[in-house]
Motif scaffolding. Structure first.
Motif, PDB file in Angstrom:
ATOM      1  N   ALA A  50       0.844  -1.207   0.000  1.00  0.00           N
ATOM      2  CA  ALA A  50       0.000   0.000   0.000  1.00  0.00           C
ATOM      3  C   ALA A  50       0.882   1.261   0.000  1.00  0.00           C
ATOM      4  O   ALA A  50       0.628   2.214  -0.744  1.00  0.00           O
ATOM      5  CB  ALA A  50      -0.916  -0.006   1.214  1.00  0.00           C
ATOM      6  N   VAL A  51       1.929   1.245   0.833  1.00  0.00           N
ATOM      7  CA  VAL A  51       2.853   2.399   0.894  1.00  0.00           C
ATOM      8  C   VAL A  51       3.549   2.575  -0.457  1.00  0.00           C
ATOM      9  O   VAL A  51       3.677   3.691  -0.969  1.00  0.00           O
ATOM     10  CB  VAL A  51       3.904   2.192   2.021  1.00  0.00           C
ATOM     11  N   GLN A  52       3.976   1.442  -1.028  1.00  0.00           N
ATOM     12  CA  GLN A  52       4.659   1.493  -2.330  1.00  0.00           C
ATOM     13  C   GLN A  52       3.744   2.087  -3.404  1.00  0.00           C
ATOM     14  O   GLN A  52       4.151   2.967  -4.179  1.00  0.00           O
ATOM     15  CB  GLN A  52       5.080   0.074  -2.729  1.00  0.00           C
ATOM     16  N   SER A  53       2.500   1.633  -3.435  1.00  0.00           N
ATOM     17  CA  SER A  53       1.545   2.147  -4.433  1.00  0.00           C
ATOM     18  C   SER A  53       1.258   3.624  -4.221  1.00  0.00           C
ATOM     19  O   SER A  53       1.130   4.388  -5.183  1.00  0.00           O
ATOM     20  CB  SER A  53       0.230   1.360  -4.351  1.00  0.00           C
ATOM     21  N   MET A  54       1.165   4.037  -2.941  1.00  0.00           N
ATOM     22  CA  MET A  54       0.918   5.465  -2.629  1.00  0.00           C
ATOM     23  C   MET A  54       2.046   6.345  -3.149  1.00  0.00           C
ATOM     24  O   MET A  54       1.817   7.379  -3.771  1.00  0.00           O
ATOM     25  CB  MET A  54       0.807   5.659  -1.105  1.00  0.00           C
ATOM     26  N   VAL A  55       3.279   5.916  -2.859  1.00  0.00           N
ATOM     27  CA  VAL A  55       4.448   6.709  -3.278  1.00  0.00           C
ATOM     28  C   VAL A  55       4.503   6.798  -4.810  1.00  0.00           C
ATOM     29  O   VAL A  55       4.714   7.871  -5.377  1.00  0.00           O
ATOM     30  CB  VAL A  55       5.760   6.092  -2.710  1.00  0.00           C
ATOM     31  N   GLN A  56       4.273   5.642  -5.469  1.00  0.00           N
ATOM     32  CA  GLN A  56       4.310   5.629  -6.942  1.00  0.00           C
ATOM     33  C   GLN A  56       3.197   6.502  -7.533  1.00  0.00           C
ATOM     34  O   GLN A  56       3.401   7.198  -8.524  1.00  0.00           O
ATOM     35  CB  GLN A  56       4.194   4.191  -7.456  1.00  0.00           C
ATOM     36  N   GLN A  57       2.024   6.456  -6.893  1.00  0.00           N
ATOM     37  CA  GLN A  57       0.879   7.264  -7.360  1.00  0.00           C
ATOM     38  C   GLN A  57       1.174   8.754  -7.189  1.00  0.00           C
ATOM     39  O   GLN A  57       0.964   9.546  -8.107  1.00  0.00           O
ATOM     40  CB  GLN A  57      -0.364   6.882  -6.537  1.00  0.00           C
ATOM     41  N   ALA A  58       1.711   9.120  -6.008  1.00  0.00           N
ATOM     42  CA  ALA A  58       1.969  10.537  -5.722  1.00  0.00           C
ATOM     43  C   ALA A  58       3.088  11.087  -6.596  1.00  0.00           C
ATOM     44  O   ALA A  58       3.109  12.280  -6.919  1.00  0.00           O
ATOM     45  CB  ALA A  58       2.326  10.704  -4.244  1.00  0.00           C
ATOM     46  N   MET A  59       4.041  10.215  -6.999  1.00  0.00           N
ATOM     47  CA  MET A  59       5.141  10.661  -7.862  1.00  0.00           C
ATOM     48  C   MET A  59       4.643  11.146  -9.223  1.00  0.00           C
ATOM     49  O   MET A  59       5.258  11.999  -9.856  1.00  0.00           O
ATOM     50  CB  MET A  59       6.164   9.534  -8.058  1.00  0.00           C
ATOM     51  N   GLN A  60       3.504  10.594  -9.664  1.00  0.00           N
ATOM     52  CA  GLN A  60       2.932  11.031 -10.949  1.00  0.00           C
ATOM     53  C   GLN A  60       2.362  12.446 -10.875  1.00  0.00           C
ATOM     54  O   GLN A  60       2.189  13.111 -11.899  1.00  0.00           O
ATOM     55  CB  GLN A  60       1.827  10.054 -11.381  1.00  0.00           C
ATOM     56  N   TYR A  61       2.055  12.914  -9.648  1.00  0.00           N
ATOM     57  CA  TYR A  61       1.473  14.260  -9.485  1.00  0.00           C
ATOM     58  C   TYR A  61       2.531  15.357  -9.432  1.00  0.00           C
ATOM     59  O   TYR A  61       2.194  16.535  -9.527  1.00  0.00           O
ATOM     60  CB  TYR A  61       0.640  14.328  -8.193  1.00  0.00           C
ATOM     61  N   ILE A  62       3.811  14.959  -9.238  1.00  0.00           N
ATOM     62  CA  ILE A  62       4.869  15.966  -9.016  1.00  0.00           C
ATOM     63  C   ILE A  62       4.945  16.981 -10.145  1.00  0.00           C
ATOM     64  O   ILE A  62       5.019  18.184  -9.917  1.00  0.00           O
ATOM     65  CB  ILE A  62       6.244  15.263  -8.797  1.00  0.00           C
ATOM     66  N   ASP A  63       4.919  16.473 -11.399  1.00  0.00           N
ATOM     67  CA  ASP A  63       5.061  17.373 -12.554  1.00  0.00           C
ATOM     68  C   ASP A  63       3.812  18.219 -12.804  1.00  0.00           C
ATOM     69  O   ASP A  63       3.836  19.131 -13.637  1.00  0.00           O
ATOM     70  CB  ASP A  63       5.400  16.564 -13.818  1.00  0.00           C
ATOM     71  N   GLN A  64       2.712  17.911 -12.107  1.00  0.00           N
ATOM     72  CA  GLN A  64       1.462  18.665 -12.321  1.00  0.00           C
ATOM     73  C   GLN A  64       1.175  19.658 -11.195  1.00  0.00           C
ATOM     74  O   GLN A  64       0.083  20.210 -11.107  1.00  0.00           O
ATOM     75  CB  GLN A  64       0.299  17.676 -12.461  1.00  0.00           C
ATOM     76  N   THR A  65       2.166  19.891 -10.346  1.00  0.00           N
ATOM     77  CA  THR A  65       1.988  20.861  -9.249  1.00  0.00           C
ATOM     78  C   THR A  65       1.964  22.285  -9.807  1.00  0.00           C
ATOM     79  O   THR A  65       2.633  22.580 -10.801  1.00  0.00           O
ATOM     80  CB  THR A  65       3.140  20.731  -8.217  1.00  0.00           C
ATOM     81  N   PRO A  66       1.201  23.190  -9.156  1.00  0.00           N
ATOM     82  CA  PRO A  66       1.041  24.552  -9.714  1.00  0.00           C
ATOM     83  C   PRO A  66       2.292  25.419  -9.629  1.00  0.00           C
ATOM     84  O   PRO A  66       2.529  26.261 -10.476  1.00  0.00           O
ATOM     85  CB  PRO A  66      -0.097  25.152  -8.875  1.00  0.00           C
ATOM     86  N   ASP A  67       3.104  25.242  -8.568  1.00  0.00           N
ATOM     87  CA  ASP A  67       4.323  26.067  -8.436  1.00  0.00           C
ATOM     88  C   ASP A  67       5.456  25.253  -7.820  1.00  0.00           C
ATOM     89  O   ASP A  67       5.257  24.121  -7.363  1.00  0.00           O
ATOM     90  CB  ASP A  67       4.046  27.323  -7.583  1.00  0.00           C
ATOM     91  N   ILE A  68       6.641  25.847  -7.814  1.00  0.00           N
ATOM     92  CA  ILE A  68       7.859  25.151  -7.385  1.00  0.00           C
ATOM     93  C   ILE A  68       7.834  24.820  -5.891  1.00  0.00           C
ATOM     94  O   ILE A  68       8.317  23.770  -5.466  1.00  0.00           O
ATOM     95  CB  ILE A  68       9.126  25.966  -7.773  1.00  0.00           C
ATOM     96  N   GLU A  69       7.232  25.712  -5.082  1.00  0.00           N
ATOM     97  CA  GLU A  69       7.175  25.466  -3.626  1.00  0.00           C
ATOM     98  C   GLU A  69       6.353  24.219  -3.319  1.00  0.00           C
ATOM     99  O   GLU A  69       6.735  23.384  -2.493  1.00  0.00           O
ATOM    100  CB  GLU A  69       6.563  26.673  -2.889  1.00  0.00           C
ATOM    101  N   THR A  70       5.184  24.100  -4.023  1.00  0.00           N
ATOM    102  CA  THR A  70       4.306  22.934  -3.828  1.00  0.00           C
ATOM    103  C   THR A  70       5.027  21.655  -4.247  1.00  0.00           C
ATOM    104  O   THR A  70       4.937  20.617  -3.590  1.00  0.00           O
ATOM    105  CB  THR A  70       3.008  23.098  -4.656  1.00  0.00           C
ATOM    106  N   LYS A  71       5.757  21.756  -5.365  1.00  0.00           N
ATOM    107  CA  LYS A  71       6.494  20.595  -5.883  1.00  0.00           C
ATOM    108  C   LYS A  71       7.537  20.135  -4.858  1.00  0.00           C
ATOM    109  O   LYS A  71       7.631  18.939  -4.556  1.00  0.00           O
ATOM    110  CB  LYS A  71       7.181  20.974  -7.206  1.00  0.00           C
ATOM    111  N   ILE A  72       8.314  21.088  -4.315  1.00  0.00           N
ATOM    112  CA  ILE A  72       9.350  20.752  -3.320  1.00  0.00           C
ATOM    113  C   ILE A  72       8.721  20.134  -2.077  1.00  0.00           C
ATOM    114  O   ILE A  72       9.231  19.147  -1.524  1.00  0.00           O
ATOM    115  CB  ILE A  72      10.194  22.002  -2.960  1.00  0.00           C
ATOM    116  N   GLU A  73       7.592  20.705  -1.633  1.00  0.00           N
ATOM    117  CA  GLU A  73       6.896  20.212  -0.438  1.00  0.00           C
ATOM    118  C   GLU A  73       6.442  18.761  -0.623  1.00  0.00           C
ATOM    119  O   GLU A  73       6.617  17.918   0.264  1.00  0.00           O
ATOM    120  CB  GLU A  73       5.678  21.113  -0.150  1.00  0.00           C
ATOM    121  N   LEU A  74       5.879  18.482  -1.834  1.00  0.00           N
ATOM    122  CA  LEU A  74       5.404  17.123  -2.123  1.00  0.00           C
ATOM    123  C   LEU A  74       6.577  16.141  -2.173  1.00  0.00           C
ATOM    124  O   LEU A  74       6.496  15.037  -1.620  1.00  0.00           O
ATOM    125  CB  LEU A  74       4.635  17.114  -3.450  1.00  0.00           C
ATOM    126  N   ILE A  75       7.678  16.555  -2.803  1.00  0.00           N
ATOM    127  CA  ILE A  75       8.862  15.677  -2.896  1.00  0.00           C
ATOM    128  C   ILE A  75       9.409  15.391  -1.496  1.00  0.00           C
ATOM    129  O   ILE A  75       9.758  14.247  -1.169  1.00  0.00           O
ATOM    130  CB  ILE A  75       9.952  16.315  -3.793  1.00  0.00           C
TER     131      ILE A  75
END
Length: 422
Positions: free
Chosen positions: A47-72
């Motif tokens: 479940a953790v593995q799938s969550m991380v892989q799923q969230a990694m797909q959202y990184i490039d769709q973040t609205p700004d650089i701060e949000t992207k860094i926070e998610l990473i």
């Protein structure tokens, strides 16, 4: 579902929660949910593995650089210390380092990359591992940390680039780690080979290690894609020739020099073939004539692949020609006056003595200078036993020759007598 250890259900529920947060564009809630779901008691690895892989797909769709860094950073915290998401953690670190580098924080980017030891990751593809380590080396070179760059570069065995990629991969046996496929943006093995040697050239250029630079260019020259394209191999072959001449004289340099002279492609650049032949031939080279002939070619290197030959290259070229000339003189003379040596080298007596002394210290040749009488002796002082031994050997050779001559004369006499009798 989590407590019942229902893997498929837990995985689906976790990824759906993240998907809903993403669709609502609530990035703060997404980060909170990732942390909360990963911290649940007895949370399943899958479940953790799938969550991380799923969230990694959202990184490039973040609205700004701060949000992207926070998610990473959130995903990095979740994956820290978990061996089943080590590859995802490495990829996240690489993305974060790239952002830091774009912001001009090269030191921070290099520190981030060094935290990850990808060489221990069994499930990561070979090409991705190499690409990651090369990125670590590049960032160290960018921050001028040459010691760490060398340590990291030693993690890659150059033989790995010569492996045949066409050989079918064996299917993993039961219980073995399944190696993941490398992402599409990872270069091929031959492209990585070129990147590796280009980075090694940057490292060796720092200490002006000309022979190692030459060997790196030779490895690039041997890449099939480079050898097929004259626009690529001609500048590389020019560099090989220059660095061979700039490298100090030793057995490895001589071997490379002779191997390069046998290359048929060298006939495409006749001036450089002539330069190498001059260095190989045991004749004194006039420095001024050589420099006037090759000065334009030397300056032209700045605009070609790999850039200039280095800040000290001009001085070192002159030094190599002087060293070559001294070696030539030592071959033909057993004793020579300093004045005559200086004339042959086109130098003052003081300079000739200085360069000769440096070569003796570096054990490039054996010589003794009698300063009061101004004579250089290139012979080794022999003791009485050596002189007697050499005399005895020479006498033995002389007697052998006399015996052979007598035999030949006797043979001719016998043949002549036989002819007369018939």
């Amino acid at each position: 579902m989590r407590l019942a250890e229902n893997v498929a259900g837990t995985r689906k529920a976790a990824t759906e929660i993240l998907q809903l947060c993403f669709e609502a564009k609530d990035w703060k809630l997404l980060n909170e949910q990732i942390l909360n779901l990963s911290k649940k008691r007895g949370q399943l690895k899958q479940a953790v593995q799938s969550m991380v892989q799923q969230a990694m797909q959202y990184i490039d769709q973040t609205p700004d650089i701060e949000t992207k860094i926070e998610l990473i950073k959130t995903l990095n915290n979740v994956s820290a210390g978990k061996i089943y998401v080590e590859i995802e953690r490495a990829r996240l670190t690489r993305k974060l380092a790239k952002i830091k580098e774009e912001q001009g924080q090269i030191a921070e980017a290099a520190d981030l990359m060094q935290e990850v030891a990808v060489e221990t990751f069994g499930a990561m593809a070979k090409t991705e591992k190499i690409a990651f380590i090369l990125e670590q080396v590049r960032l160290c070179l960018d921050r001028q940390d040459y010691v760490r760059a060398q340590i990291l570069s030693r993690k890659i065995n150059p033989r790995v680039f010569d492996a045949d990629t066409k050989i079918d991969k064996k299917k993993p046996k039961e219980g073995e780690n399944i190696v993941e496929e490398a992402p599409a943006d990872i270069p091929s093995l031959l492209e990585l080979k070129r990147i590796y040697y280009e980075l090694m050239i940057r490292y060796y250029s720092h200490n002006n290690e000309y022979l190692e630079i030459c060997r790196s260019y030779k490895a690039i020259y041997d890449i099939p894609s480079v050898k097929e394209n004259p626009e690529q191999w001609i500048p590389v072959l020019r560099k090989i020739c220059w660095f061979l001449v700039l490298a100090p004289h030793d057995p490895m340099q001589s071997s490379l020099l002779n191997a390069t002279l046998e290359d048929n492609n060298l006939s495409e650049i006749p001036d450089f073939k002539m330069l190498l032949k001059q260095v190989v031939t045991m004749e004194v080279i006039q420095w001024t004539a050589l420099w006037n002939k090759y000065k334009d070619e030397f300056e032209k290197e700045k605009s070609l692949i790999g850039g200039s030959l280095g800040d000290k290259a001009g001085e070192d070229l002159k030094l190599r020609i002087i060293e070559h000339n001294i070696l030539v003189v030592s071959k033909y003379y057993s004793r020579i006056t300093l004045r005559r040596l200086a004339e042959l080298l086109c130098l003052s007596i003081e300079e000739a003595e200085k360069y000769l002394s440096e070569m003796v210290v570096s054990k490039a040749l054996i010589a003794k200078i009698d300063r009061p009488s101004g004579v250089v002796c290139f012979q080794i002082a022999k003791d009485s036993n050596e002189i007697l031994n050499s005399w005895a050997v020479n006498l033995e050779k002389l007697l052998d020759l006399v015996e052979k001559s007598c035999h030949q004369i006797h043979k001719e006499t016998m043949v002549h007598k036989a002819v007369l009798r018939s």
